[in-house]
Motif scaffolding. Structure first.
Motif, PDB file in Angstrom:
ATOM      1  N   CYS A  89       0.870  -1.173   0.000  1.00  0.00           N
ATOM      2  CA  CYS A  89       0.000   0.000   0.000  1.00  0.00           C
ATOM      3  C   CYS A  89       0.908   1.224   0.000  1.00  0.00           C
ATOM      4  O   CYS A  89       1.524   1.528   1.014  1.00  0.00           O
ATOM      5  N   SER A  90       1.029   1.888  -1.129  1.00  0.00           N
ATOM      6  CA  SER A  90       1.931   3.038  -1.190  1.00  0.00           C
ATOM      7  C   SER A  90       1.376   4.175  -0.340  1.00  0.00           C
ATOM      8  O   SER A  90       0.192   4.477  -0.353  1.00  0.00           O
ATOM      9  N   GLY A  91       2.231   4.765   0.435  1.00  0.00           N
ATOM     10  CA  GLY A  91       1.858   5.891   1.280  1.00  0.00           C
ATOM     11  C   GLY A  91       1.175   5.517   2.578  1.00  0.00           C
ATOM     12  O   GLY A  91       0.716   6.374   3.313  1.00  0.00           O
ATOM     13  N   CYS A  92       1.109   4.214   2.897  1.00  0.00           N
ATOM     14  CA  CYS A  92       0.445   3.793   4.129  1.00  0.00           C
ATOM     15  C   CYS A  92       1.399   2.941   4.948  1.00  0.00           C
ATOM     16  O   CYS A  92       1.849   1.900   4.495  1.00  0.00           O
ATOM     17  N   GLN A  93       1.719   3.387   6.139  1.00  0.00           N
ATOM     18  CA  GLN A  93       2.545   2.596   7.034  1.00  0.00           C
ATOM     19  C   GLN A  93       1.618   1.778   7.935  1.00  0.00           C
ATOM     20  O   GLN A  93       0.795   2.345   8.648  1.00  0.00           O
ATOM     21  N   PHE A  94       1.726   0.466   7.870  1.00  0.00           N
ATOM     22  CA  PHE A  94       0.870  -0.401   8.662  1.00  0.00           C
ATOM     23  C   PHE A  94       1.295  -0.366  10.123  1.00  0.00           C
ATOM     24  O   PHE A  94       2.471  -0.436  10.448  1.00  0.00           O
ATOM     25  N   THR A  95       0.313  -0.245  11.013  1.00  0.00           N
ATOM     26  CA  THR A  95       0.616  -0.065  12.432  1.00  0.00           C
ATOM     27  C   THR A  95       0.142  -1.208  13.324  1.00  0.00           C
ATOM     28  O   THR A  95       0.467  -1.231  14.502  1.00  0.00           O
ATOM     29  N   GLY A  96      -0.619  -2.145  12.794  1.00  0.00           N
ATOM     30  CA  GLY A  96      -1.064  -3.272  13.602  1.00  0.00           C
ATOM     31  C   GLY A  96      -1.994  -4.170  12.820  1.00  0.00           C
ATOM     32  O   GLY A  96      -2.552  -3.762  11.800  1.00  0.00           O
ATOM     33  N   LEU A  97      -2.158  -5.404  13.299  1.00  0.00           N
ATOM     34  CA  LEU A  97      -3.066  -6.332  12.634  1.00  0.00           C
ATOM     35  C   LEU A  97      -3.687  -7.281  13.642  1.00  0.00           C
ATOM     36  O   LEU A  97      -3.189  -7.451  14.753  1.00  0.00           O
ATOM     37  N   ASP A  98      -4.784  -7.890  13.206  1.00  0.00           N
ATOM     38  CA  ASP A  98      -5.415  -8.956  13.968  1.00  0.00           C
ATOM     39  C   ASP A  98      -6.045  -9.907  12.974  1.00  0.00           C
ATOM     40  O   ASP A  98      -6.447  -9.508  11.872  1.00  0.00           O
ATOM     41  N   PHE A  99      -6.108 -11.186  13.321  1.00  0.00           N
ATOM     42  CA  PHE A  99      -6.624 -12.210  12.420  1.00  0.00           C
ATOM     43  C   PHE A  99      -7.423 -13.201  13.252  1.00  0.00           C
ATOM     44  O   PHE A  99      -6.986 -13.586  14.337  1.00  0.00           O
ATOM     45  N   ASP A 100      -8.591 -13.596  12.748  1.00  0.00           N
ATOM     46  CA  ASP A 100      -9.402 -14.546  13.512  1.00  0.00           C
ATOM     47  C   ASP A 100      -9.627 -15.858  12.780  1.00  0.00           C
ATOM     48  O   ASP A 100     -10.497 -16.627  13.137  1.00  0.00           O
ATOM     49  N   GLY A 101      -8.862 -16.134  11.756  1.00  0.00           N
ATOM     50  CA  GLY A 101      -9.013 -17.378  11.017  1.00  0.00           C
ATOM     51  C   GLY A 101      -9.728 -17.198   9.702  1.00  0.00           C
ATOM     52  O   GLY A 101      -9.548 -17.969   8.777  1.00  0.00           O
ATOM     53  N   SER A 102     -10.571 -16.186   9.583  1.00  0.00           N
ATOM     54  CA  SER A 102     -11.252 -15.938   8.318  1.00  0.00           C
ATOM     55  C   SER A 102     -11.223 -14.476   7.908  1.00  0.00           C
ATOM     56  O   SER A 102     -11.551 -14.145   6.790  1.00  0.00           O
ATOM     57  N   CYS A 103     -10.804 -13.617   8.811  1.00  0.00           N
ATOM     58  CA  CYS A 103     -10.825 -12.195   8.514  1.00  0.00           C
ATOM     59  C   CYS A 103      -9.552 -11.528   9.037  1.00  0.00           C
ATOM     60  O   CYS A 103      -9.172 -11.728  10.183  1.00  0.00           O
ATOM     61  N   LEU A 104      -8.885 -10.775   8.170  1.00  0.00           N
ATOM     62  CA  LEU A 104      -7.675 -10.060   8.532  1.00  0.00           C
ATOM     63  C   LEU A 104      -7.997  -8.578   8.631  1.00  0.00           C
ATOM     64  O   LEU A 104      -8.500  -7.986   7.688  1.00  0.00           O
ATOM     65  N   ALA A 105      -7.751  -7.985   9.785  1.00  0.00           N
ATOM     66  CA  ALA A 105      -7.949  -6.553   9.980  1.00  0.00           C
ATOM     67  C   ALA A 105      -6.577  -5.918  10.155  1.00  0.00           C
ATOM     68  O   ALA A 105      -5.775  -6.381  10.963  1.00  0.00           O
ATOM     69  N   VAL A 106      -6.305  -4.878   9.369  1.00  0.00           N
ATOM     70  CA  VAL A 106      -5.009  -4.211   9.412  1.00  0.00           C
ATOM     71  C   VAL A 106      -5.226  -2.718   9.538  1.00  0.00           C
ATOM     72  O   VAL A 106      -5.996  -2.127   8.788  1.00  0.00           O
ATOM     73  N   ALA A 107      -4.558  -2.110  10.495  1.00  0.00           N
ATOM     74  CA  ALA A 107      -4.645  -0.658  10.681  1.00  0.00           C
ATOM     75  C   ALA A 107      -3.393  -0.019  10.101  1.00  0.00           C
ATOM     76  O   ALA A 107      -2.328  -0.607  10.100  1.00  0.00           O
ATOM     77  N   GLY A 108      -3.565   1.185   9.601  1.00  0.00           N
ATOM     78  CA  GLY A 108      -2.428   1.896   9.040  1.00  0.00           C
ATOM     79  C   GLY A 108      -2.664   3.383   9.075  1.00  0.00           C
ATOM     80  O   GLY A 108      -3.781   3.849   9.256  1.00  0.00           O
ATOM     81  N   SER A 109      -1.595   4.108   8.921  1.00  0.00           N
ATOM     82  CA  SER A 109      -1.731   5.552   8.858  1.00  0.00           C
ATOM     83  C   SER A 109      -0.985   6.053   7.639  1.00  0.00           C
ATOM     84  O   SER A 109       0.074   5.554   7.290  1.00  0.00           O
ATOM     85  N   GLY A 110      -1.585   7.036   6.987  1.00  0.00           N
ATOM     86  CA  GLY A 110      -0.990   7.602   5.785  1.00  0.00           C
ATOM     87  C   GLY A 110      -0.550   9.023   6.018  1.00  0.00           C
ATOM     88  O   GLY A 110      -0.427   9.484   7.149  1.00  0.00           O
ATOM     89  N   SER A 111      -0.358   9.724   4.942  1.00  0.00           N
ATOM     90  CA  SER A 111       0.152  11.089   5.021  1.00  0.00           C
ATOM     91  C   SER A 111      -0.828  12.046   5.693  1.00  0.00           C
ATOM     92  O   SER A 111      -0.442  13.078   6.208  1.00  0.00           O
ATOM     93  N   SER A 112      -2.106  11.685   5.733  1.00  0.00           N
ATOM     94  CA  SER A 112      -3.092  12.575   6.353  1.00  0.00           C
ATOM     95  C   SER A 112      -3.237  12.334   7.849  1.00  0.00           C
ATOM     96  O   SER A 112      -4.064  12.953   8.496  1.00  0.00           O
TER      97      SER A 112
END
Length: 125
Positions: A89-112
């Motif tokens: 993801c250009s311009g987005c630094q990933f800051t954390g993730l969670d996974f429950d076996g069927s769904c991946l949630a990833v948080a990130g912050s960009g230039s804004s």
């Protein structure tokens, strides 16, 4: 609280995951270290990312990690793992993730400086 073990990690730890009898440490230098046993013996280290590993998840089949190097990497959960999938993801630094076996949630912050949330589901709806 009882402390039952200590492990020496070569770099500052930013993310941890404990499961399947292994402790995975994602570090400032982009490396992921894996420890097993009551005495936390180092069994694997990999330089999967080029920058800070900010999130990590592992189960019996895979290790998912995210980083400030703009990538999410999914690798085999084995000795000398190969990356099976790399998401960028250009311009987005990933800051954390969670996974429950069927769904991946990833948080990130960009230039804004907003934080976004991505949800990935392997199940078709």
């Amino acid at each position: 609280m009882i402390q039952f073990g200590v492990c020496q990690v070569p770099s500052s730890v930013l993310s941890l995951h404990y499961g399947c009898g292994q402790l995975r440490a994602g570090c400032f230098n982009g490396s992921i270290y894996s420890y097993v046993g009551d005495d936390f013996q180092l069994v694997e280290s990999s330089d999967r990312h080029s920058s800070r590993v900010t999130g990590i998840y592992q189960d019996l089949g895979m290790t998912v990690s995210c980083s400030t190097d703009f990538t999410i990497k999914i690798a085999e959960a084995c000795t000398e793992p190969e990356v099976m999938c790399s998401l960028e993801c250009s311009g987005c630094q990933f800051t954390g993730l969670d996974f429950d076996g069927s769904c991946l949630a990833v948080a990130g912050s960009g230039s804004s400086s907003n934080t976004s949330l991505w949800l990935y589901s392997a199940t078709k709806t």
